[in-house]
Design an enzyme around this catalytic site. Structure first.
Site, PDB file in Angstrom:
ATOM      1  N   TYR A   1       7.753  21.294  34.169  1.00  0.00           N
ATOM      2  CA  TYR A   1       7.247  20.001  34.633  1.00  0.00           C
ATOM      3  C   TYR A   1       7.936  18.898  33.836  1.00  0.00           C
ATOM      4  O   TYR A   1       8.010  18.976  32.609  1.00  0.00           O
ATOM      5  CB  TYR A   1       5.732  19.937  34.409  1.00  0.00           C
ATOM      6  CG  TYR A   1       5.070  18.636  34.821  1.00  0.00           C
ATOM      7  CD1 TYR A   1       4.522  17.782  33.868  1.00  0.00           C
ATOM      8  CD2 TYR A   1       4.978  18.261  36.164  1.00  0.00           C
ATOM      9  CE1 TYR A   1       3.902  16.593  34.241  1.00  0.00           C
ATOM     10  CE2 TYR A   1       4.349  17.087  36.533  1.00  0.00           C
ATOM     11  CZ  TYR A   1       3.812  16.248  35.578  1.00  0.00           C
ATOM     12  OH  TYR A   1       3.192  15.078  35.936  1.00  0.00           O
TER      13      TYR A   1
ATOM     14  N   ASP B   1      14.366  18.485  28.117  1.00  0.00           N
ATOM     15  CA  ASP B   1      13.130  17.716  28.224  1.00  0.00           C
ATOM     16  C   ASP B   1      12.271  18.096  27.016  1.00  0.00           C
ATOM     17  O   ASP B   1      11.572  19.108  27.031  1.00  0.00           O
ATOM     18  CB  ASP B   1      12.419  18.030  29.541  1.00  0.00           C
ATOM     19  CG  ASP B   1      11.052  17.370  29.607  1.00  0.00           C
ATOM     20  OD1 ASP B   1      10.410  17.443  30.666  1.00  0.00           O
ATOM     21  OD2 ASP B   1      10.622  16.791  28.590  1.00  0.00           O
TER      22      ASP B   1
ATOM     23  N   LYS C   1       5.003  11.666  24.298  1.00  0.00           N
ATOM     24  CA  LYS C   1       3.909  12.215  23.483  1.00  0.00           C
ATOM     25  C   LYS C   1       4.008  11.812  22.004  1.00  0.00           C
ATOM     26  O   LYS C   1       3.743  10.660  21.653  1.00  0.00           O
ATOM     27  CB  LYS C   1       3.829  13.731  23.684  1.00  0.00           C
ATOM     28  CG  LYS C   1       3.547  14.121  25.155  1.00  0.00           C
ATOM     29  CD  LYS C   1       3.489  15.619  25.353  1.00  0.00           C
ATOM     30  CE  LYS C   1       3.484  16.004  26.806  1.00  0.00           C
ATOM     31  NZ  LYS C   1       2.198  15.795  27.473  1.00  0.00           N
TER      32      LYS C   1
END
Ligand code: KE4
Length: 428
Positions: free
Chosen positions: A144, A239, A267
């Site tokens: 994702y 990623d 994050k």
């Protein structure tokens, strides 16, 4: 545990917010029940609206690697807020956090800040396409990279949890430029490259996957991707929204000694405020507007509050490298405890872990890709999730998520968690 107030709040939220949440995975659809509403948090603990204290193994899906309400971050944000929250003009703060990130992460010269991991990955893909003048990308089933159209092609995390791999609203035109490969399957990637010779701009990968539960790269997988990309003029995009500044100061590039061409962050880099970023060597980043032709922009990109939070977080991580060893030791201790008590109760399970990312899969077979992750026994996972919640332990409300360990956890917290797992697993 009573969740009466959370239930009332959820009913009110559903009247004015779709599904009562601002991000689908929070709605507990994969595990049933109604979501917990949080009143406050500190260190390793969440305090919900019913007065329950929960040991938190999600930590806002990764950012709180040093615990909730980490004082240096809170102090930096409070101080900065009094001086103005956003100017839409350059500030020295952006240069300070950019320079620090560049010094911490291998193989990047420049970094552009955005407001989420989605924006970071979306922008990285556009940059790779602009730099290579090619259209297609390869992503991996179960990985994702946020909710931009190019990635919602059998995405992992929320979309998989809802069992609708292809999201409505993604056009055929967009989907045709995204090729899907199987994680940890280099042969599959090579076949896709061969079949799309000189058309692939980038391969984007979670170098340690966290959206199928935690799935480590098998030996040679990342090295193989690097070689295939180098041989075929393809940009390798790591990623690192989950792994960046968590698995090592320099992320997975440092951990495994493999160089990506473009790296995405989110994050942790924002310390809990909305920050994403993407970075690369100057020859690539200089293609970005206003220097180059690849357009990318954002009103609140690099805003002072978010930069103040991110800088305080990165400084704390940069100044105490022992944090990463402590995270490794605490998570290894937790994994060993879970292994011990589940085996004692004859539970069928697999534990996957890399550093402070860990997941428990209720299946005997190795979990190495989306297909094997999907074989996990979801009914057992639901009992696991709700049983632990009743014991005051909050893990991911989906079998397709990794846990994120915080350095704020004590060994007493870990023992309480292991004992709770021992108790709950007797009910399986
Ligand atoms: P955000 O746009 O949610 O900041 O980041 C998207 C993203 C990109 N890349 C990776 C590897 C990610 O894990 C994420 C977001 N992670 C999910 C948890 N699986 C965020 C939780 C949510 O969607 O609410």
């Amino acid at each position: 545990m009573i969740y009466q107030r959370s239930s009332q709040l959820f009913a009110e939220a559903e009247k004015v917010i779709p599904g009562g949440v601002n991000s689908p995975v929070r709605a507990f659809k994969a595990v049933g029940g109604t979501p917990i509403f949080v009143k406050s948090a500190k260190g390793a603990y969440l305090y919900d609206e019913d007065g329950n204290r929960l040991i938190d193994y999600i930590n806002s899906w990764g950012p709180m690697v040093l615990g909730h309400a980490f004082e240096p971050v809170v102090d930096a944000v409070v101080a900065k807020a009094k001086l103005g929250t956003s100017f839409g003009m350059p500030t020295e703060l952006e240069t300070q956090i950019a320079a620090l990130a560049v010094s911490m992460v291998p193989n990047i010269d420049k970094i552009r800040f955005v407001n989420s991991g989605t924006e970071a990955c979306m922008s990285a893909i556009r940059l790779a396409r602009g730099y290579t003048k090619r259209d297609k990308i390869i992503k991996f089933a179960g990985c994702y990279h946020g909710h931009s159209d190019s990635f919602l092609i059998q995405a992992g995390s929320g979309a998989i949890t809802f069992g609708s791999p292809n999201s409505p609203g993604v056009t055929e035109g967009t989907a045709k430029d995204t090729l899907l490969a199987r994680y940890n399957d280099l042969e599959n990637v090579a076949t896709l490259i061969e079949a799309n010779k000189n058309e692939i701009a980038a391969i984007i990968v979670e170098p340690v996957a966290g959206n199928m539960g935690c799935i480590p790269p098998q030996k040679g997988f990342l090295e193989g991707l690097r070689q295939l990309c180098t041989e075929n003029g393809i940009q390798l995009i790591f990623d690192e929204v989950m792994t960046g500044f968590r698995l090592a100061k320099g992320g997975v590039q440092e951990l495994y000694g493999i160089q990506a061409d473009i790296v995405c962050f989110g994050k942790v880099i924002g310390g809990g405020l909305p920050v994403g970023a993407f970075a690369a060597r100057s020859e690539i980043m200089n293609h970005l507007a206003p220097l180059g032709p690849v357009y990318q922009a954002g009103t609140l990109s690099g805003n002072p509050l978010a930069m103040a939070a991110g800088l305080a977080m990165l400084q704390a991580l940069n100044n105490d490298p022992a944090i990463f060893q402590r995270l490794e030791e605490k998570t290894a201790y937790l994994a060993a405890g879970i292994d011990r008590v589940l085996k004692a109760n004859n539970v069928v399970f697999t534990i996957n872990r890399v550093g402070s990312m860990i997941s428990v899969h209720f299946d005997a077979n190795p979990v190495v890709d989306f297909q094997s992750a999907a074989k996990g026994d979801n009914d057992t996972f639901k009992k696991f999730f709700h049983g632990l919640l009743q014991e005051g332990i909050y893990i991911a409300p989906s079998a397709y998520e990794t846990w994120f360990i915080t350095d704020a956890l004590t060994y007493e917290d870990l023992d309480v968690t292991i004992q709770a797992i021992e108790k709950v697993s007797k009910t399986f």
